[in-house]
Design a protein around this motif. Structure first.
Motif, short mmCIF file in Angstrom:
data_model
loop_
_atom_site.label_atom_id
_atom_site.label_comp_id
_atom_site.label_asym_id
_atom_site.label_seq_id
_atom_site.Cartn_x
_atom_site.Cartn_y
_atom_site.Cartn_z
N VAL A 1 0.87 -1.19 0.00
CA VAL A 1 0.00 0.00 0.00
C VAL A 1 0.90 1.23 0.00
O VAL A 1 1.26 1.76 1.06
N PRO A 2 1.30 1.73 -1.17
CA PRO A 2 2.25 2.85 -1.25
C PRO A 2 1.58 4.19 -0.97
O PRO A 2 1.23 4.94 -1.89
N LEU A 3 1.42 4.50 0.30
CA LEU A 3 0.81 5.77 0.69
C LEU A 3 1.88 6.85 0.81
O LEU A 3 2.85 6.70 1.54
N TYR A 4 1.71 7.92 0.07
CA TYR A 4 2.61 9.07 0.19
C TYR A 4 1.86 10.37 -0.11
O TYR A 4 1.72 11.23 0.77
N GLU A 5 1.36 10.51 -1.31
CA GLU A 5 0.62 11.72 -1.67
C GLU A 5 -0.66 11.85 -0.84
O GLU A 5 -1.18 12.96 -0.67
N GLN A 6 -1.16 10.72 -0.35
CA GLN A 6 -2.41 10.76 0.42
C GLN A 6 -2.21 11.34 1.82
O GLN A 6 -3.18 11.69 2.48
N LEU B 1 11.96 -0.38 -8.49
CA LEU B 1 12.11 0.96 -9.04
C LEU B 1 10.82 1.47 -9.66
O LEU B 1 10.50 2.66 -9.56
N GLU B 2 10.06 0.59 -10.32
CA GLU B 2 8.81 1.04 -10.93
C GLU B 2 7.81 1.51 -9.88
O GLU B 2 7.01 2.43 -10.13
N LEU B 3 7.87 0.93 -8.70
CA LEU B 3 6.97 1.34 -7.63
C LEU B 3 7.39 2.69 -7.06
O LEU B 3 6.54 3.57 -6.83
N LEU B 4 8.66 2.88 -6.84
CA LEU B 4 9.15 4.14 -6.28
C LEU B 4 8.93 5.30 -7.25
O LEU B 4 8.49 6.38 -6.86
#
Length: 466
Positions: free
Chosen positions: A77-82, A102-105
């Motif tokens: 669950v890549p939460l950052y902008e949220q 890398l594609e996820l980051l």
């Protein structure tokens, strides 16, 4: 004041932090190089063990426990902008593992601090690259990643619709500059010495502006075979095809790669027809010779390379014949920087170049180690008296002699433009070269004074208009 959980911006330098906070009144974590205790041993002793014990035994807040859980599960669950708070984002960036896919980051994080940390951690021995205001660290990281991918790829592993396309999907949008210092040779027993094709790679980099390329092999090992450092017919055909689709290319350099005349003919055609914004061309240490110069120039017309301002032909075995061919063709090119260093053009070739410079807006001329003698004295003195744009001239490592210096000393005071003249190893004394330097320093100081007066005058006129 407690900064244990990185609620200050991660990009703040240590010196800036110390200017606004007293180190004795704050608690910092020992991560990301922000710990005053770890950077100043004396201060660590003064702080005592109570402070460290306090940090160790301090209970984390619920908020930070939640952020830790986000970091641990970020790949799912890549939460950052949220996250609405900048403090929470800073914490995520400082704790996030840079070795995640890398594609996820790249899909979720563009923060400059994170990509700088990723670059430094992955390539610890790499020299720090200079970056400008328009060079984000994510671009620098992706360019280095693509470079490593291309340089290490074996010819048998090349799959345009497989690993190549996967890498391009991640990197292509960030590639403005690309440097390839080596390519792996074909495996032993191959019928040809073909390298991996570059047409598909170059055609899928729409924003590529600078390309520096070499087909040399540095770590051939057991794959070494005769001719593995040379371009094959297939290599040059596919490279020319790829270059013809690099419509935003501004600077192209191929070095330490032997080029045959027919290969230069293909280069001239693809660069002229496909790279309409090319302003810098470098063919260094390529052994092109006079025949290569002729083949290259025969495919150029008066309209060719209308935007070219820099040409570098260092160490290419060009003689006076090649210099004549260059002088005839370059009359229609708006060159500002010409380098013919380490080419035996001799005095006759230099004379042809000097005659051409009279109709060119040239600013930098490099004729170092070109086997020029004192017979060029008269033409060079005319160049010094008549040319109005030359700023730098390099004539080092040529047999000019003391008489050349005496004649130059008489006319150099008439030139109010020249700023740098390299005459090392030309048979002139140190005192004479020091006198030349004194003349040129006067030119530099006068230009600075005139620029200052012009700026003040423009500022005054702007105030009068108000």
């Amino acid at each position: 004041m407690d900064f244990t959980y990185c609620e200050f911006p991660c990009t703040v330098s240590l010196d800036t932090f110390k200017a606004y906070f007293n180190p004795n009144d704050v608690k910092l974590p020992k991560i990301s190089g922000k710990s005053l205790l770890s950077s100043q041993p004396g201060l660590a002793d003064a702080a005592g063990s109570n402070n460290n014990e306090c940090q160790t035994n301090q209970v984390k807040s619920l908020r930070h426990l939640v952020l830790d859980a986000i970091v641990e599960n970020w790949s799912e669950v890549p939460l950052y902008e949220q996250l609405p708070r900048h403090e929470d984002r800073n914490y995520i960036l400082s704790q996030l593992d840079v070795e995640l896919p890398l594609e996820l980051l790249s899909a979720h994080i563009s923060d400059d601090y994170f990509w700088e940390r990723s670059f430094q951690q992955r390539w610890r021995s790499a020299t720090m690259q200079l970056r400008g205001r328009e060079r984000p660290w994510i671009n620098i990281y992706m360019e280095r990643h693509l470079q490593e991918f291309i340089e290490n790829m074996q010819t048998g592993d090349y799959e345009p619709e497989g690993n190549v396309q996967t890498t391009l999907d991640i990197c292509a949008a960030y590639i403005n500059q690309l440097e390839i210092n080596q390519l792996q040779p074909a495996p032993p027993g191959s019928d040809t010495n073909d390298h991996i094709p570059l047409d598909y790679l170059l055609a899928n980099l729409p924003d590529l502006q600078r390309l520096r390329l070499s087909y040399c092999t540095k770590t051939a090992g057991c794959n070494y075979q005769l001719g593995c450092n040379q371009l094959s017919s297939r290599d040059i055909a596919l490279l020319a095809k790829g270059l013809s689709q690099c419509h935003e290319l501004r600077s192209f350099c191929i070095h330490n790669t032997k080029l045959a005349p027919y290969q230069l003919r293909l280069f001239a055609h693809c660069l002229d027809k496909g790279c309409h914004h090319l302003n810098a061309l470098s063919l260094m240490h390529c052994a092109i010779g006079d025949a290569g110069i002729r083949s290259f120039m025969e495919n150029c017309t008066k309209e060719s390379f209308a935007t070219l301002t820099m040409l570098d032909l260092t160490n290419n075995r060009i003689t006076e014949e090649g210099a004549y061919i260059l002088s005839r063709t370059l009359q229609h090119v708006p060159l500002q920087h010409l380098v013919l260093r380490l080419n035996p053009i001799q005095s006759d070739g230099a004379a042809a170049i000097f005659n051409t410079l009279q109709v060119m807006p040239i600013k930098v001329l490099d004729l170092g180690s070109c086997s020029i003698t004192e017979s060029i004295t008269k033409l060079f003195m005319l160049l010094m008296c008549q040319h109005k744009t030359l700023l730098e001239i390099d004539l080092s490592n040529n047999c000019l002699g003391e008489d050349f210096g005496k004649h130059l000393l008489k006319v150099l005071g008439l030139n109010k433009i020249l700023e740098h003249l390299d005459l090392r190893n030309t048979g002139m004394s140190m005192d004479m070269r020091h006198k030349f330097k004194t003349f040129l320093l006067k030119n530099v100081e006068r230009k600075k004074h005139e620029a200052l007066k012009k700026m003040q005058r423009e500022k005054f006129m702007a105030m009068m208009q108000l």
